[in-house]
Each structure stands twice: as structure tokens, then as C-alpha cells.
Design a protein around this motif. Sequence first.
Motif, PDB file in Angstrom:
ATOM      1  N   GLU A   1     160.335  99.951  29.820  1.00 50.74           N
ATOM      2  CA  GLU A   1     160.854  99.908  31.188  1.00 50.74           C
ATOM      3  C   GLU A   1     161.692  98.656  31.448  1.00 50.74           C
ATOM      4  OE1 GLU A   1     157.092  99.638  33.301  1.00 50.74           O
ATOM      5  OE2 GLU A   1     156.574  98.176  31.761  1.00 50.74           O
ATOM      6  N   VAL A   2     161.813  97.823  30.438  1.00 54.60           N
ATOM      7  CA  VAL A   2     162.602  96.617  30.636  1.00 54.60           C
ATOM      8  C   VAL A   2     164.027  96.856  30.138  1.00 54.60           C
ATOM      9  CG1 VAL A   2     162.905  94.221  29.963  1.00 54.60           C
ATOM     10  CG2 VAL A   2     160.638  95.116  30.404  1.00 54.60           C
ATOM     11  N   CYS A   3     164.959  96.371  30.918  1.00 54.52           N
ATOM     12  CA  CYS A   3     166.348  96.584  30.550  1.00 54.52           C
ATOM     13  C   CYS A   3     167.106  95.274  30.719  1.00 54.52           C
ATOM     14  CB  CYS A   3     166.919  97.664  31.466  1.00 54.52           C
ATOM     15  SG  CYS A   3     168.659  97.906  31.291  1.00 54.52           S
ATOM     16  N   ILE A   4     167.801  94.859  29.674  1.00 51.20           N
ATOM     17  CA  ILE A   4     168.645  93.674  29.817  1.00 51.20           C
ATOM     18  C   ILE A   4     170.072  94.143  30.002  1.00 51.20           C
ATOM     19  CG2 ILE A   4     169.485  91.571  28.720  1.00 51.20           C
ATOM     20  CD1 ILE A   4     167.041  91.420  27.094  1.00 51.20           C
ATOM     21  N   LEU A   5     170.682  93.748  31.085  1.00 54.41           N
ATOM     22  CA  LEU A   5     172.086  94.067  31.294  1.00 54.41           C
ATOM     23  C   LEU A   5     172.899  92.837  30.917  1.00 54.41           C
ATOM     24  CD1 LEU A   5     171.925  95.616  34.881  1.00 54.41           C
ATOM     25  CD2 LEU A   5     171.418  96.715  32.720  1.00 54.41           C
TER      26      LEU A   5
ATOM     27  N   LYS B   1     153.236  90.540  24.032  1.00 51.95           N
ATOM     28  CA  LYS B   1     153.359  91.887  24.541  1.00 51.95           C
ATOM     29  C   LYS B   1     152.890  91.894  25.983  1.00 51.95           C
ATOM     30  CE  LYS B   1     151.935  96.182  22.760  1.00 51.95           C
ATOM     31  NZ  LYS B   1     151.164  96.843  21.722  1.00 51.95           N
ATOM     32  N   ALA B   2     153.661  92.464  26.820  1.00 52.16           N
ATOM     33  CA  ALA B   2     153.251  92.459  28.218  1.00 52.16           C
ATOM     34  C   ALA B   2     153.809  93.678  28.910  1.00 52.16           C
ATOM     35  CB  ALA B   2     153.751  91.187  28.898  1.00 52.16           C
ATOM     36  N   GLN B   3     153.424  93.841  30.127  1.00 55.21           N
ATOM     37  CA  GLN B   3     153.862  94.992  30.902  1.00 55.21           C
ATOM     38  C   GLN B   3     154.660  94.541  32.108  1.00 55.21           C
ATOM     39  OE1 GLN B   3     153.250  98.377  30.349  1.00 55.21           O
ATOM     40  NE2 GLN B   3     152.654  97.595  28.336  1.00 55.21           N
TER      41      GLN B   3
ATOM     42  N   ALA C   1     159.142  91.162  32.026  1.00 53.44           N
ATOM     43  CA  ALA C   1     160.509  90.840  32.423  1.00 53.44           C
ATOM     44  C   ALA C   1     160.682  89.337  32.593  1.00 53.44           C
ATOM     45  CB  ALA C   1     160.856  91.557  33.715  1.00 53.44           C
ATOM     46  N   THR C   2     159.679  88.705  33.179  1.00 52.14           N
ATOM     47  CA  THR C   2     159.767  87.261  33.376  1.00 52.14           C
ATOM     48  C   THR C   2     159.792  86.549  32.035  1.00 52.14           C
ATOM     49  OG1 THR C   2     158.331  87.685  35.243  1.00 52.14           O
ATOM     50  CG2 THR C   2     158.800  85.380  34.719  1.00 52.14           C
TER      51      THR C   2
END
Lengths: 359, 995
Positions: free
Chosen positions: B405-409, B506-508, B513-514
Motif C-alpha cells: 500500500e506504500v507508493c513513492i512518487l 517491516k511495517a504497516q 511510510a514514515t
Amino acid sequence: MSVELDVFVGNTTIMDEEVYQLWLDGYTVNDAVKVRMEGGVMDECEASKDVLLSDTMDQYRTFQMCERLLHSPAKLANQLLFQIPPHRQIMLIERYYAFDDTFVREVLGKKLSKGTKKDLDDISAKTGVTLKSCRRQFDNFKRVFKVVEELKGPLVENIRQHFLLSDKLARDYAAIVFFANNRFETGKRKLQYLSFQDFAFCAGQLISNWTVGAVGEYNMVEDMDVDLDKEFLQELKELKILITDKDLLDQHKSLVCTALRGKTKVFPEMETSFKNLSRGLINIAAKLTNTKDVRDFFIDLVEKFIEPCRSDRWTAADMKLYLTHYTNSAHILDTFKHQVVWDRYMGVVKSCIFKMYHD
Amino acid sequence: MPGKLKAKIVAGRHLPVMDRASDLTDAFVEVKFGNTTFKTDVCPKSLNPQWNSEWFKFEVDDEDLQDEPLQITVLDHDTYSANDAIGKVYIDIDPLLYSEAASVISGWFPIYDTIHGIRGEINVIVKVELFNDLNRFRQSSCGVKFFCTTCIPQCYRATLVHGFVEELVVNEDPEYQWIDRIRTPRASNEARQRLISLMSGELQRKIGLKVLEMGGNAVVGYLQCFDLEGESGLVVRAIGTACTLDKLSSGSAPNTNTHMSPLAHGCRSTHNSPVHSVCSSQRLSQNFSVSVPTLIFTGMGSGGSAGKEAGPLRTLLRQQTQTALEQREFPFFTLTSFPPGFLLHVGGVVSARSVKLLDRIHNPDEPETRDAWWEEIRQEIKSHARALGCHAVVGYSESTSICEEVCILSASGTAAILNPRYMREGCLDIGCTDHRLVSFFLFCGFCHIPYDELNMPFPAQLTYCYHCRRQKVPDVLFTTIDLPSEAAVAGKGCLIQARLCRLKKKAQGETNATAISNLLPFMEYELHTQLMNKLKLRSMNALFGLHIQISVGENMLLGLASATGVYLTALPAPGGIQIAGKTPGDLSNEHISSIQKRINDTIAVNKELYQINPPELAEEGVGSPIPEPRHRSRLFRSHSESSDELSELDLSHGKKDAFVLEIDDTDAVEDIHSLLIDAPPPTGFYSCNTENMPGISNWTSGVQMFTSVRVLRLSNANLTNQGLNKIFTDLCENLLKVRNHHGAGFTLVTVTAVAMTYDKEQTQEKTAEKPVNKGQSLWSLEAEEQLQFPLELCADSSSSNIQTASKISGIFNSASVDYGSFADRCSTWLELLRLKAHTIRRGSVKTSRRTQSLRSHIRAHTPPCMPSVTVVKMTPLSFLPGIRIIKYLGIINMFFIRETTSLREEGGVSGFLHSFIAEVFAMVRAHVAALGGNAVVSYSMKECVFMENPNKNQAQCLINVSGDAVICISETDQESSASTANTGQTGGGGTDGAT
């Protein structure tokens, strides 16, 4: 960290002739890499072993994918999957259908059946050709055989058009098909000294002179170049008169001897063995109506003619001289009416014996 | 308003056997467009059916023409059971919609099935009759031309560059819809392919509308990307540069060779510049953005100025020009090469990243969230550019990296000042040479700093330009654009890469994201340091085509920066690298000095290798001072610096700024070692990631394009930078295969660089008896590599983990039966947590050879038989060396899915992907050939997603490719007709096939 996936694909299909040959020869990837390393690719390019390995794998995969197309070479030219320049296509096909003379010698004249295929590992062990390569070659023979079996028209031309082979290779395949179809015996000990090329030459002679197609009037008959002309074989029986009629035999002998006298060192031997040799050749001709005897055609030539001459130390030149006069003298015989059949028979026998007589 | 689409199904060939009993097939074809379907008759019992159908006519809106593909399905008729599908062909009819392009699509197309791959071919003819539509409220944008090429296409003239266009559309991913649980994998794949085809059609149409609004007629540098966001949906987005293009009449041969002008001789220019970047992280729900200035970027206080409109910043900008540009929301250009004189100054690289949490797209018709994200990033880029004193960003591109669910733009570009004349009058390709100012600064102008000397946005060493001696230049210049053709360089260029990986917990969700956004600035900094070091090690002072990719995985981040290093003669010579221990008199002192020595040696070796011999500065540097240019130049510069321009010339180059590396422990020693000292490239083998290989210009027309994909599993044990380094080095080394390919079989091949003597070639010619492949034997080899490594990480660590993970999913499958195919196909793959670096490389290899020789030989040896299949060349470059593009036929943008449930039988993952890539090439070639083209330029594989589940013997792969279909002719052929004899660049027309 293990490489799980590693591919390298070119728009124009990447292939190296050396690697292709190694693949055809049935080398495993690792063996191929070894060979390539010994061949000095590394020094030339400063490549590491890993690169070479991965390159070899890529190419092996490409060849495997191409193999399906190579089974019907005409497809290779208009398929879209691989972009291969035309001259490369020709190379791919020609090499794929190339065979080892030592291998083909082993299966020549055998039925191209499952049974023979099972024996391939023995042949592989005997000839030193890898089993994989043996299988490819055998399957090629079988494939060509199957395709031309159902086609009308001249054999060599059919093979050339369907498999896009060079003229030489197409002729060789025609020989293989011809031998397989007529099941000529080639494996006997006495025939071992003959090479595939010797047989291929003889096959060419037989195809162009003794088959149905050779006559020319039936142009588009099935198997016209594969089956021997039955009518002709029947007519061959008429030649028997040359040995059964005592006068004719003596007359023939004296004509030949007159012509030969003083021209060769082995004249005395020729004179003494004339009747035997003549009987040998004519008997072969007379028996050709039996399929069994057709199979033994080559062994008979060797036993009945070549071996006696060799034991009398004829040279190849002697042989030529003798056979030329033997053939021509028959024309002068007044009572001998079968000149056409005689020429058709002797023309082939003569050239076959020339080829098969090794000094 | 309508158009009439007509399609005719002619014949099929090489169809697969569908009826085992008869070994034959009873094939018929369904032709579908929109909701209308036509069928042909059944052609019984044939593997090579001749349908010769009537013309199927579809009367449709031109809007639909742009969005929808023509869908052709080949089926096997079965009297008693359902008809079996053999495969499909999707034809994008967009190229038929503008007047000058193709008028008909006609040819053999591979019949493609997502499970079985290519199954035979079908011959189709497609035509379109368009009626003129004068409705001003129309939704269609027929007639707007699209180019992937990032420069003004050959055979066109840009009369006006309007600027940035962007658009994105979102939808639910069919793979994640409930219906996917009950339909077959084939149906699901086809739904996806069709949807993406529709979405890209729609996107193109919408962008086209924007272009028409702006008054343009074309989009250049069109870059379209997919974001497969999994559960949260599917995003298709595109950016490009709107232009008004005029077609050059074919008679007036344009100077097509701007690309190929020999660059090797020049000897003046100076410069440098830093990366200016900011990473911001943001939780979707919160509406503030935190900009984290990286260490390199020290000049500007905080990057938080995003969002404020031009007003307060205006003071920073030069007043007198560029009003046109400023009025634009985003003065961005996706182009990477420009006509001479277009670029006035280049500031440096600007980039921005932001970490987002994906959320389900609730309303596909309102893609506002994604729009807002990109808007934010673009604002940031814009403000960075302003901070660098620039009013435009060139070489602009955007990318994403998604993991769960993480996205780097990310967005990056090069801040620059453009010549305002082009913006207003818009004559892009004329009148620059007669302009004295431009011509005077032509060779170095773009290196001059655009920002205010007293108010520099970052620390940099400024010196006077080594070429003109009038203006200041930085000591290093980083850019994302191609090397301008007029730039003077010394020696050859080379590929420089920085690689880096960082572990993370590993995280959620938000924590994850942070964590990522905290890591980003450090990664950027380190990548930059690596680049800088490597650049100095090669004794170069500028980077072009810089492309930084950051990929995110479960528990690691991977960064990769690639660029082409060159020595610009306008910039000062780079200083050396100094190694220092933490404390003087350290134990490792001896060690350090030995490293120092090795580094110095390497620099010396590299200087030789790349033939960097910058001319010693002599007085001639200034030439005859012309007063006006200087005067004029002030206009572009803030007054603060104009006062003392000519005062002190700093000539002490080379000594002043030695780069100091500090070593504090032995690990660092190792690190420095492996990072700095890349294995030297094999002799005679050059790579770069820009369109032109700096310093080498005599290419032959033998171009071979290849795609290479590698997947490696990383374990914790070797998660070091060295390990990573090795992976990429290996990948590059792989290029050598190309050489093997050329070299093998000809033992005489000496692989020297550009120059082989004429005599030698002659002898080789004789020894290489076979007519096949001639030419190859005498080409000295050079490869230019277009590198881009889209990196993908699906991460997990140890192998034991993988085991358990797969077990879990296995149980899951057997337990929950009703999940059916869905669970089978997707969840296991996606949930199979693994640590995998997935690299894609594509490139093109060119062989270069002495030119004057042997043209006749080549002609003589061209294969006598014409191939029955048109040869289609492909290249990631925007041009083909020695070959002139005479017509652009339209954009190729294709998306394919391939899936297998018999992975082992297809030769494992490598076999599967190998054949898939070959199939993709084949389909691209077929489409180009059907349009009447013979080459694809600016080809790129945008996306390659690979998933496998070896336990289930399954794999799935998605590939997206794009490029421009063109007709091109060899310049040798052309010589007879047009007299544009282009000396030295002739490539034998027939040789390309041999590569």
C-alpha cells in the motif's frame, strides 16, 4: 544470492554459429561452456565464465524455441516470432539437417522405425556421436521420409523444396530415403569398408536410372523415385541368355579378351575369371525381381565381383578397362537383342562398382 | 461525429491443431469494435484458412475510434460444445486517425493467447473513413500526433512549443474484482488487457484535447505509465510536451544529423552543478507536506513553499523575459534534446519525491486524489527550479514505485533557462546561428550558472567559464537531459552508476511510510556522493541523462542512479580524490596511503581510457571580445554579478578542490574500494545512457536492440552494497554477450576501439570467406547502452520465511475452496513474500566501423532472396545511425499479459520469459509492418512485472512497451536521389540484418 531468472533477448534473434553447432552436437550447457572457454572466446572478449554460461543458456533456449520451426523449414521464412536474416535462416536449416557420416552409415538401409530408434544408444556408444544428436539426426531422416513418401514428383526436388536444403544435402537425403525404402543391406561386415558417400553415389545412380521416374514418361507418380521400375527388373531376366547360351558366352569372352590383351598386367587373371564374373553380374540382374535379392544388391556386388577381382589384385584402372569392354562388347554380339536393358543395367552397375572398388 | 471503420479478414496461417482427431482446425473469426460484432464463415479443416471476408463496417463516433481497439478473435468451431478460442489480436487504430500517417493497416498479425502465447497468424486489412467534425464541444482529438521521442522528430519543424500536458485516468483492476473469482485466468487477463487498452486510448484522447486547447497539433516526449496499485486500483497516467509541428517537405533535406555531429574535437567549456532535491513524506489523510532538505541542498531554507502561486516568488525571477513561460502552470518539458540555442542555461537537477499510502479509488470518474498528489510534486519541482534561478524544467519525467500500500512518487528534471525567442516566436530550428550572442556562447552557454552568484541555492565553486572566460560556471554539472549537440567535450563519455540498498523494518501503513520517507533523503545523499566520487574517479565533470530510481520493498529500499559522465571543456577540470583517516597517524595509515595511490592510479588510467586530454588553457580562450554579447548577456543575469564580471580569472584549476573521503574503519575501506573502483569496462566497449555516445560518432547502421531481464534473490547475508554492486556489474557485463555474438567465429577480430586501419579490414575481409555476416568481422565493437533499470522489489528476507509463507498460502488455498481461481492466481503470488530484485534492461548496441571502406562489398553480399517478412528494426534511441526517418506513422503502445500453468514444461521462469519477450517483439514488429513501417524508434519497455509460484508450476508476466513506428531509408540509398551526401556516415543498407 541466486540468479533465478536471466534472459537476454534481441530484436534480431541472437545466435552464434559455434554455439549452434555445440547445441546440435548434443553438448550440455556446461560442456558447451567448457568448449567455448578452451576455444579462447574469453581471451578475445575478456568475458567471465558467468557471462559465457548465461550467454550459452540464452542461445540454447533460443535454439530450443526455433527447433519446432526447423521441423518444417518453410515456416521459418514467414513466421513472425523470430526475426532472423535470410542467410542465417539458411544456415540454421542446413546445419540442423546436416548429419554425421558415421552415424548415418549405421542406420542406412534400416527401417526408420521405433525399433531402430531404441537402438540409438548403442549406435551413439559405437560412433561417439551423442545420443541427443543421434536422435535429432534420426528424427530428421524419419521426418523427411514421411513427408516425401506422400509427395509426387522427383525426390531430390521435393526434398529441396520442402526442407529448403542445398542440392548436395537434398541428394544425400534422397539417398537415405531411397535406402530406407528399399531396405538395402549395408551393415554386413563385408560392406563395412564402404562410406556413406559411396552408397549415396550408388543411390543417386539407381534413382536416376532404375526407378519408375527414370523412364521419364510417368512424370508425376507417387514414389516414382523411390521404387525400382518393376518392368525393368522383369526385363533383366532376359539378360540371362548371356550366360546360359554357351556360344554367346564364349563369343562375349573372346571379344573382351581380344580388346584387353596387352593392355593390363592382370590379363591372365581376367581371362580365367571371365566366366565367373560374368555369371555373377548376370545372376544379380536376373534375381532383382525378388525383394530379398534387391536388399542384397550391394553385398552381392561385393561378393560376386569386387572380392574376386581384389584377390586377383586388379587395380581400379583394370576394373574400369574391363567393365568398359565387357559392356561394349555385348553390343557387338549379333544374337543378343537386349541392348537397351543391358545398357540401363550395366551403366549403373559399372559406376557403382567403380565407386565401390577401393584400391 | 462519426467515422466509418472497415475491417476485412483475409486469411490465417500456421494455426494450431484444435481437433486432435483430424489434426486440423475449423477456424472462424469474430471482429469486434465497441459493442458491435461480426463473424466470418467457418473455414473447415484447415490450418491455413482463407476467409477473404467481406468488409465489416462499423459506424462509430470518433471518440470511440480513439478509445477502443479493434478486437479480432480467432475461434475453432465446434458443433457440439462451445467454440474454443484460439487467440486474439488487438489493433490500435489511432495511427489511422491523422491525415499524414498511415492510411491503411494491412498485414499479418500474430494471434495471441494469454495462456498459450502466439498461435499462428492472421492477415487483416483495416481502414478508416473520417468525416470532418467542426463541433467545438467535441470530445475527440483526432489528428493530434503523438511521439515517444524526446526530441523534435526528424522531418518535422517545431513552430511553437506550448509546454507541459498531463492527464491520468483511474479504474478498478479487473484482477481484483469479485468476478475474478469465478472467471478463468484467460478471461481475467483479457479483461485486463482490454481495459488498459481502453484506458490508454482515453488518456491519449484527453491529452489530445488539451493540446488542441493550447493550439498545438502534437505531443512530443509522450510518456505513459501504469501504476498497478493492486487492490486500490489501476492508474494510467501520461505526460508530454505539446508542440505545433510543421512537416518539412521531403525535398528540403533537414539537417538530420544533429545527432551525429562529431563531437570529439572540441575543447572549451567549464561547469558544474549539484543535485537539488527534496523528499517529502505525507500521510494521505493529512494535508501538510513535510519537506526534508537533503544535505546537498543547503541553500534554500525550507522546501515548504510549494503551493504558493507565483506572486511572492516573482521577485526571484528575471523580469524582462519569459512572461510566456511564467503564465504556464508548469513550465516543464519532457524533451531531452533541443535545437541549438534553445537552452540558455542549465541550473542542475531538480527532483522531488513523496511517499503516499494507497487507498481504494472510490470513484473512477474522479481521479482527484492522484491528480492532487502529482500536482503537489510538480509544484515542488517548480519551486526548486525557481530556487535555482530557472524558469523552466527540461528533461522532465515522473515515476512511481509501489509495494503493497506504500507508493513513492518521484519526479525529476533539469532546471533551465530557455531562450525566450522560441517561446514567443517559436521558430525552433531557424535563425539561431545568425544570432551573434547565441553563436558566441553556443559551446558553453548552457553551462553558465543561471542563479545569482551572491545568493546561491547551494554551495558550489564557481569559476569563469573555460571557454568564453566571461561568465561563471559551476565545478560540476548534473542534468537529466542529453548532451547538447553543440557542447564541447574532451575525450569519450561513459556510463556512471551509483547503487545502494538500505534495510528497513517491516511495517504497516503509516509507520512504514514514515520509515521510508525518513530513509529517502539519506539515500539520495549517498547516491549523489557515489556519483560524484565516480565522476571524479573518471576525471570527468558533468553528468547527462541522470536517472535516479528508488524502489521500495517489504524490508528494503533500493536506489539506482545511472548517468553518462563526460568532460565538458567549459567546466574546470575535476580535482582528485583525497583519502583521509579519521585521526592523523591512524593505524591504517599505510593502508590509506596505498588506497590513495590506487585511486590516483585509477584516475590516471581512466584519463587515458576515455582519452580526456583537456587542452591547456591558453590565451586564445577569449578570442576577439565582442562587446554586445556581453552586454546582452547581462540581461539574463541579475545585476549583482554583472558589475565585476571580468575581474579575476581563476586559473588555478585542478589544484583547488580535492575531494576528501574520510575513512573511519576498515569496513569503510572495503566500501570505498568496491564502490569506487568499478571493474573497468572491457577494451573497445563503451556504454552510456544518453542518445549519443559522447566522443564517438561514426556508428554503422548495424543496430541490435535487446532486452535483458534478471531476477535475483537477495538474502540478508549479502545485503551489502558490494553485493548489490556486483549484481549490477554482472548485468552490465552481460552486454559482452553482444560482443561474443559478433566476435565469435572470426578469430581475427581485434576489438580495438573506433579506429581500425583500412588494411586490416581488407585482410579480414578475405579471410572471412562466408558471405554470411560479413561486415561483422570488421566492425570494431562499441555498444551504446540505453540504460534504465526499473527496479522492483517484493521483499522478504530469509529463505525460511519464504518456505513458511508459501506453506501458509498453500493451506489457505486448500481450506477456502470458494476463493477458487482468485486465490490460486493472485493471492499466492502477491503474498508470497520474497526478496527479489528485478531488473530490466534494454539497450541497443551499435557497431562502429571505419566508414570509407567496403561499401561495395556489403552491397555485393546482401542476401539475394528478399525476406518474405519485413525486417523491422527497433531501437531505444530516437534515431537510427546512418538511416533517415522519412515518416512517422504513429505511436505504438501495447500491453500484454502472459500466464502459464505449465512453467516447468516451458523451460522454467527463464524459458517462459524468454519466449514472452520474443513474442512481444514479434507483435510490435507485426504492428509496425502492418502500418507500412520498417522501424521502431524510442522504443522502451515501460513495465515488466513478473510473478511466479513454482510450487504450483505457474507464472504470470505483464509487459508494457511503447515507441514510434517509422518508415526510414538508408542514407546510402538516398544519396542517389537527394544530394544530402552525408560524408562518412554511410551504413550499408544490407548489413543491419546481419547483426
